[in-house]
Design a protein around this motif. Structure first.
Motif, PDB file in Angstrom:
ATOM      1  N   UNK A 204      53.186  33.031  29.306  1.00  0.00           N
ATOM      2  CA  UNK A 204      53.923  34.120  29.126  1.00  0.00           C
ATOM      3  C   UNK A 204      54.939  33.746  27.634  1.00  0.00           C
ATOM      4  N   UNK A 205      55.330  34.548  26.959  1.00  0.00           N
ATOM      5  CA  UNK A 205      55.727  34.139  26.164  1.00  0.00           C
ATOM      6  C   UNK A 205      57.491  33.575  26.464  1.00  0.00           C
ATOM      7  N   UNK A 206      58.412  33.156  25.829  1.00  0.00           N
ATOM      8  CA  UNK A 206      59.555  32.782  26.367  1.00  0.00           C
ATOM      9  C   UNK A 206      60.066  34.376  25.784  1.00  0.00           C
ATOM     10  N   UNK A 207      60.927  34.657  26.980  1.00  0.00           N
ATOM     11  CA  UNK A 207      62.128  35.810  27.174  1.00  0.00           C
ATOM     12  C   UNK A 207      61.400  37.070  28.627  1.00  0.00           C
ATOM     13  N   UNK A 208      60.453  36.627  28.813  1.00  0.00           N
ATOM     14  CA  UNK A 208      59.271  37.211  29.908  1.00  0.00           C
ATOM     15  C   UNK A 208      59.769  37.588  31.663  1.00  0.00           C
ATOM     16  N   UNK A 209      60.456  38.462  31.500  1.00  0.00           N
ATOM     17  CA  UNK A 209      60.636  38.640  33.455  1.00  0.00           C
ATOM     18  C   UNK A 209      58.732  39.012  33.871  1.00  0.00           C
ATOM     19  N   UNK A 210      58.222  38.806  34.391  1.00  0.00           N
ATOM     20  CA  UNK A 210      57.094  39.099  35.013  1.00  0.00           C
ATOM     21  C   UNK A 210      56.240  39.950  36.399  1.00  0.00           C
ATOM     22  N   UNK A 211      55.965  40.255  36.232  1.00  0.00           N
ATOM     23  CA  UNK A 211      55.772  41.561  37.591  1.00  0.00           C
ATOM     24  C   UNK A 211      53.850  41.035  38.076  1.00  0.00           C
ATOM     25  N   UNK A 212      54.069  40.765  39.586  1.00  0.00           N
ATOM     26  CA  UNK A 212      52.676  40.878  40.243  1.00  0.00           C
ATOM     27  C   UNK A 212      51.857  42.227  40.631  1.00  0.00           C
ATOM     28  N   UNK A 213      51.073  42.053  40.024  1.00  0.00           N
ATOM     29  CA  UNK A 213      49.779  43.524  40.006  1.00  0.00           C
ATOM     30  C   UNK A 213      47.796  42.847  40.978  1.00  0.00           C
ATOM     31  N   UNK A 214      48.531  42.746  42.488  1.00  0.00           N
ATOM     32  CA  UNK A 214      46.902  42.158  42.966  1.00  0.00           C
ATOM     33  C   UNK A 214      46.147  43.232  43.194  1.00  0.00           C
ATOM     34  N   UNK A 215      45.482  43.578  43.187  1.00  0.00           N
ATOM     35  CA  UNK A 215      44.812  44.634  43.356  1.00  0.00           C
ATOM     36  C   UNK A 215      43.939  43.975  45.241  1.00  0.00           C
ATOM     37  N   UNK A 216      43.754  45.197  46.160  1.00  0.00           N
ATOM     38  CA  UNK A 216      42.825  45.078  47.183  1.00  0.00           C
ATOM     39  C   UNK A 216      44.115  44.017  48.419  1.00  0.00           C
ATOM     40  N   UNK A 217      43.127  43.563  48.353  1.00  0.00           N
ATOM     41  CA  UNK A 217      43.516  41.773  49.265  1.00  0.00           C
ATOM     42  C   UNK A 217      44.022  40.857  48.760  1.00  0.00           C
ATOM     43  N   UNK A 218      44.505  40.915  47.402  1.00  0.00           N
ATOM     44  CA  UNK A 218      45.104  40.067  46.647  1.00  0.00           C
ATOM     45  C   UNK A 218      46.837  39.880  46.633  1.00  0.00           C
ATOM     46  N   UNK A 219      46.636  41.301  47.092  1.00  0.00           N
ATOM     47  CA  UNK A 219      48.214  42.114  47.211  1.00  0.00           C
ATOM     48  C   UNK A 219      49.190  41.236  47.106  1.00  0.00           C
ATOM     49  N   UNK A 220      49.233  41.154  48.644  1.00  0.00           N
ATOM     50  CA  UNK A 220      50.595  40.729  49.571  1.00  0.00           C
ATOM     51  C   UNK A 220      50.249  38.626  48.863  1.00  0.00           C
TER      52      UNK A 220
END
Length: 290
Positions: A204-220
């Motif tokens: 990721x580029x510097x200055x990023x805030x990242x969010x995670x979207x895991x689909x299906x069983x990967x979500x948690x």
């Protein structure tokens, strides 16, 4: 990183409806404006700071009807100050122009998909999901005119090229908010593995805030990993209709409550909408009268 959120805080997004999930798959998927607002309020009470919105018509089909988006916004805003983030992904039945009609409802944020994918399974198999560079630029321009902050959606490493292109051109402002979407097999996204997620975060580029979207069983699983790495989490029935193996989730709020429990075990508290606004650089001027 130059930007970030406090180590003891977590921004939670709830994606309640989506373009594919429906009441046939899980009867608890909210489709109509009053359902989306009620569900969004319950998620706010559990700790969600951002509500990701898709709209449906009376038949439960994806729609770009601006009046329906406004109705959803108004009904949510009557109940709470959660950040409203509309989807410009829309659905496979919507045209490019229809997909950004939601911006006229003046959300605080909107999703911005950073590349094209091919739907490889399901009823829309073989139909491309087009997000060409010039289309990305057009969508971003429409957001910029309305002072809507983009959440840049990346489904694979290649999409980070367009993220960097926009940053280099000065088209997006810090802090860059990037949503890593993994495990969406039917649309050709990269697999939701810890190795893939770690690699995406490292690039990721510097200055990023990242969010995670895991689909299906990967979500948690990936959501927990994201918290450990200093990121944010998206949960909800759009991405996962189950609570456990073979057990349909009772509500979006149930999925939010679980990630909050895990977060607290890790020493993190869910950010309030106003705290999230501060972390993301939103001024909150649309909280009253979206």
């Amino acid at each position: 990183m130059e930007y970030g959120i406090p180590s003891d805080k977590l921004i939670i997004t709830v994606a309640q409806t989506g373009a594919i999930t429906n009441k046939k798959l899980n009867p608890n998927v909210p489709e109509q404006p009053f359902e989306i607002a009620e569900s969004g309020y319950a998620c706010f009470n559990e700790g969600a700071a951002i509500c990701h919105v898709h709209a449906r018509d009376l038949n439960g089909e994806n729609t770009s009807d601006i009046d329906i988006f406004k109705d959803i916004h108004n009904k949510i805003r009557e109940k709470c100050n959660i950040i409203i983030q509309d989807s410009t992904g829309g659905g496979p039945n919507l045209s490019q122009e229809e997909r950004i009609n939601c911006l006229k409802a003046q959300p605080e944020m909107a999703s911005l998909n950073m590349g094209s994918l091919m739907r490889v399974s399901g009823p829309y198999k073989g139909i491309p999901w087009s997000n060409m560079p010039h289309e990305i630029d057009y969508y971003l321009g429409e957001m910029d005119k309305r002072k809507i902050k983009p959440e840049m959606e990346v489904y694979n490493h290649a999409m980070l090229h367009d993220v960097r292109r926009l940053i280099k051109a000065g088209a997006v402002k810090k802090p860059y908010y990037i949503n890593i979407v993994l495990g969406m097999k039917y649309q050709g996204a990269e697999p939701g593995t810890p190795e893939t997620f770690f690699s995406m975060v490292q690039n990721l580029p510097q200055g990023s805030i990242f969010n995670c979207t895991g689909v299906g069983q990967t979500q948690t699983r990936l959501g927990t990993m994201s918290m450990l790495m200093g990121g944010c989490v998206r949960v909800g029935l759009e991405d996962n209709i189950y609570y456990g193996k073979g057990e349909l989730a009772q509500s979006n709020a149930q999925l939010v409550a679980r990630i909050v429990r895990i977060a607290r075990e890790l020493g993190k508290e869910p950010a309030t909408p106003d705290e999230a606004r501060r972390f993301l650089g939103l001024n909150g001027d649309r909280v009253k009268g979206d």
